[in-house]
Design a protein around this motif. Structure first.
Motif, PDB file in Angstrom:
ATOM      1  N   UNK A 243      36.596  48.024  46.796  1.00  0.00           N
ATOM      2  CA  UNK A 243      35.426  47.515  46.061  1.00  0.00           C
ATOM      3  C   UNK A 243      35.659  47.354  44.547  1.00  0.00           C
ATOM      4  N   UNK A 244      36.473  48.234  43.975  1.00  0.00           N
ATOM      5  CA  UNK A 244      36.812  48.146  42.544  1.00  0.00           C
ATOM      6  C   UNK A 244      37.474  46.802  42.256  1.00  0.00           C
ATOM      7  N   UNK A 245      38.427  46.438  43.125  1.00  0.00           N
ATOM      8  CA  UNK A 245      39.168  45.187  42.961  1.00  0.00           C
ATOM      9  C   UNK A 245      38.271  43.979  43.221  1.00  0.00           C
ATOM     10  N   UNK A 246      37.429  44.089  44.238  1.00  0.00           N
ATOM     11  CA  UNK A 246      36.518  42.995  44.577  1.00  0.00           C
ATOM     12  C   UNK A 246      35.621  42.656  43.391  1.00  0.00           C
ATOM     13  N   UNK A 247      35.110  43.689  42.724  1.00  0.00           N
ATOM     14  CA  UNK A 247      34.235  43.462  41.568  1.00  0.00           C
ATOM     15  C   UNK A 247      35.003  42.802  40.426  1.00  0.00           C
ATOM     16  N   UNK A 248      36.243  43.256  40.221  1.00  0.00           N
ATOM     17  CA  UNK A 248      37.032  42.670  39.128  1.00  0.00           C
ATOM     18  C   UNK A 248      37.405  41.222  39.432  1.00  0.00           C
ATOM     19  N   UNK A 249      37.553  40.905  40.720  1.00  0.00           N
ATOM     20  CA  UNK A 249      37.869  39.536  41.099  1.00  0.00           C
ATOM     21  C   UNK A 249      36.738  38.599  40.677  1.00  0.00           C
ATOM     22  N   UNK A 250      35.503  39.123  40.699  1.00  0.00           N
ATOM     23  CA  UNK A 250      34.362  38.316  40.237  1.00  0.00           C
ATOM     24  C   UNK A 250      34.474  38.023  38.745  1.00  0.00           C
ATOM     25  N   UNK A 251      34.969  39.016  37.999  1.00  0.00           N
ATOM     26  CA  UNK A 251      35.150  38.823  36.553  1.00  0.00           C
ATOM     27  C   UNK A 251      36.185  37.726  36.330  1.00  0.00           C
ATOM     28  N   UNK A 252      37.263  37.767  37.109  1.00  0.00           N
ATOM     29  CA  UNK A 252      38.327  36.773  36.997  1.00  0.00           C
ATOM     30  C   UNK A 252      37.798  35.376  37.310  1.00  0.00           C
ATOM     31  N   UNK A 253      37.001  35.292  38.356  1.00  0.00           N
ATOM     32  CA  UNK A 253      36.422  34.001  38.722  1.00  0.00           C
ATOM     33  C   UNK A 253      35.544  33.489  37.587  1.00  0.00           C
ATOM     34  N   UNK A 254      34.799  34.411  37.026  1.00  0.00           N
ATOM     35  CA  UNK A 254      33.917  34.096  35.914  1.00  0.00           C
ATOM     36  C   UNK A 254      34.694  33.628  34.682  1.00  0.00           C
ATOM     37  N   UNK A 255      35.806  34.284  34.397  1.00  0.00           N
ATOM     38  CA  UNK A 255      36.660  33.901  33.267  1.00  0.00           C
ATOM     39  C   UNK A 255      37.232  32.514  33.544  1.00  0.00           C
ATOM     40  N   UNK A 256      37.712  32.334  34.773  1.00  0.00           N
ATOM     41  CA  UNK A 256      38.328  31.069  35.157  1.00  0.00           C
ATOM     42  C   UNK A 256      37.357  29.907  35.043  1.00  0.00           C
ATOM     43  N   UNK A 257      36.115  30.169  35.386  1.00  0.00           N
ATOM     44  CA  UNK A 257      35.092  29.131  35.377  1.00  0.00           C
ATOM     45  C   UNK A 257      34.827  28.597  33.971  1.00  0.00           C
ATOM     46  N   UNK A 258      35.176  29.405  32.975  1.00  0.00           N
ATOM     47  CA  UNK A 258      34.905  28.988  31.598  1.00  0.00           C
ATOM     48  C   UNK A 258      36.082  28.265  30.974  1.00  0.00           C
ATOM     49  N   UNK A 259      37.209  28.205  31.704  1.00  0.00           N
ATOM     50  CA  UNK A 259      38.399  27.572  31.122  1.00  0.00           C
ATOM     51  C   UNK A 259      38.258  26.056  31.202  1.00  0.00           C
TER      52      UNK A 259
END
Lengths: 259, 176
Positions: A243-259
């Motif tokens: 679950x720790x990794x799953x939550x961080x993956x959302x952050x990554x997706x969020x970062x990626x979406x802003x590129x």
């Protein structure tokens, strides 16, 4: 893809900032990105341990660049292997480079004694992005609010503030948020780490978002597995389904979406 | 429940006081606690109809229940995630004073404390009342601390430097 610089900061030590930074770097690399991680926590470096970068391998560090002894590229190390087979299987482009701070006590003492030109540090960010053709540069900052930390935040495209849900972190982070606003940090997100079970997660999220007027990018559980691994590896690649990794993956997706 | 009470006698049940501590680790400090006396059946789970409500994504709505039978407490799993002790999954686990068990493989840890061992240190609470507090900001302190930093020449110079750097090297996101 245009590059993006992200500062990861916490008001106090022990929030899990470096572990989160390392895992974010790994997850970005797994998306096929070239990622740089720079340890600007010159007073108490640590992230090199998570990436398994051995002391003997570090011939040149960020300190050497700041003293004009080398280019910043010469102080960078490819640590992609530390991500294990997961990264190898994904994409040939996936790379993680680490620019460590020196762990030699003499070098640390010199920084504390003499300081350094912070402009050189921010020039270094730009150079390393260009020379290593990075998609992302993650800056692991020194806790607290010193000059290089504030400047790192101010020149980043995004600031991730990591805090634990306790009063000291909550109050201290509020100060950082205010200072970041005055420095015109364009994009500020909060990561709440070490959330104990029994916490009302939605209430905590709304308390933090209301107080800081900033979005909570992730809430990560206080977790035995994370604590057990401590600094002995990159959590996200060791435990990809956690679950720790799953939550961080959302952050990554969020970062990626802003590129 | 009533039948059990009559069998054992009310006195014994009233003496039967337990405290459950939510802990970070086996030896860590308690983060929250629940104390009960005179109860013999206590639900643990995410949904609010449990006596011990734990709002964690790793806990099932009705995760487990504690029961007092034949003079001893036990934790009984309802959820398939089970109750873990020393990493082993149990559907029924006999509880002793000081024992730490976990709700599911990723869930929170609870420390069981029974009054009979004589060292529960928390004053009597309402059944199910929680000991955790909410986060609050001290706005006066915040203002004065921000002012103490942002009002200095150092910070003004720093803001100016940051502005110059941004202008010299505009971030890719703004040049697109």
């Amino acid at each position: 893809m245009s590059s993006k610089t992200i500062s990861i900061h916490s008001f106090r030590g022990g929030t899990g900032k470096s572990s989160i930074t390392a895992s974010l770097a790994a997850l970005l690399a797994l998306e096929g990105c070239r990622v740089g991680v720079i340890d600007t926590d010159i007073h108490s470096p640590g992230i090199h341990v998570i990436f398994g970068l051995l002391e003997q391998r570090v011939t040149l560090a960020l300190n050497d660049y700041l003293w004009g002894r080398c280019s910043i590229k010469e102080a960078s190390y490819d640590v992609t292997d530390s991500l294990g087979r997961l990264a190898a299987g994904r994409s040939a482009d996936a790379r993680v480079f680490l620019i460590p701070s020196s762990i030699k006590t003499g070098e640390i003492a010199r920084v504390l004694r003499e300081g350094f030109d912070v402009r050189l540090l921010t020039d270094g960010f730009r150079q390393i992005v260009e020379e290593l053709q990075l998609d992302f540069l993650l800056i692991d900052t020194h806790p607290g609010v010193n000059e290089e930390t504030l400047l790192s935040m101010a020149v980043s495209d995004r600031l991730l503030l990591v805090l634990r849900p306790d009063h000291q972190d909550f109050q201290g982070t509020a100060v950082t948020v205010e200072l970041a606003r005055r420095l015109e940090v364009p994009d500020l997100h909060v990561i709440i780490n070490k959330v104990p079970a029994g916490t009302d997660w939605e209430r905590l999220r709304s308390d933090v978002e209301t107080a800081y007027q900033a979005p909570v990018a992730a809430m990560l559980p206080l977790n035995e597995e994370v604590a057990q691994l401590a600094s002995a590896g990159v959590f996200a690649t060791r435990h990809p389904g956690h679950p720790f990794t799953t939550s961080l993956r959302q952050v990554v997706r969020n970062i990626g979406a802003h590129v | 429940m009533l039948a059990t009470m009559l069998r054992r006698g009310v006195c014994e049940i009233l003496m039967n006081r337990i405290v459950l501590y939510l802990v970070e680790s086996e030896s860590g400090p308690p983060l929250q606690y629940w104390s009960f006396s005179g109860e013999t059946l206590l639900g643990i789970g995410r949904s609010i109809d449990n006596e011990i409500v734990i709002l964690s994504p790793y806990v099932s709505r009705g995760h487990a229940y504690l029961s007092f039978e034949n003079g001893g407490w036990s934790a009984n799993a309802i959820s398939e995630l089970g109750v873990l002790h020393h990493g082993r999954k149990h559907t029924r686990l006999s509880l002793h004073h000081g024992m730490v068990f976990r709700l599911g493989p990723h869930g929170p840890m609870l420390k069981f404390s029974s009054d009979s061992a004589g060292d529960t240190e928390i004053e009597t609470e309402q059944p199910g009342q929680s000991g955790a507090t909410a986060l609050t900001l001290d706005p006066v302190r915040l203002r004065s601390e921000v002012h103490a930093i942002a009002g200095t020449d150092f910070f003004q110079r720093l803001s100016q430097t940051a502005r110059e750097i941004r202008q010299a090297t505009p971030s890719p996101s703004t040049t697109l």
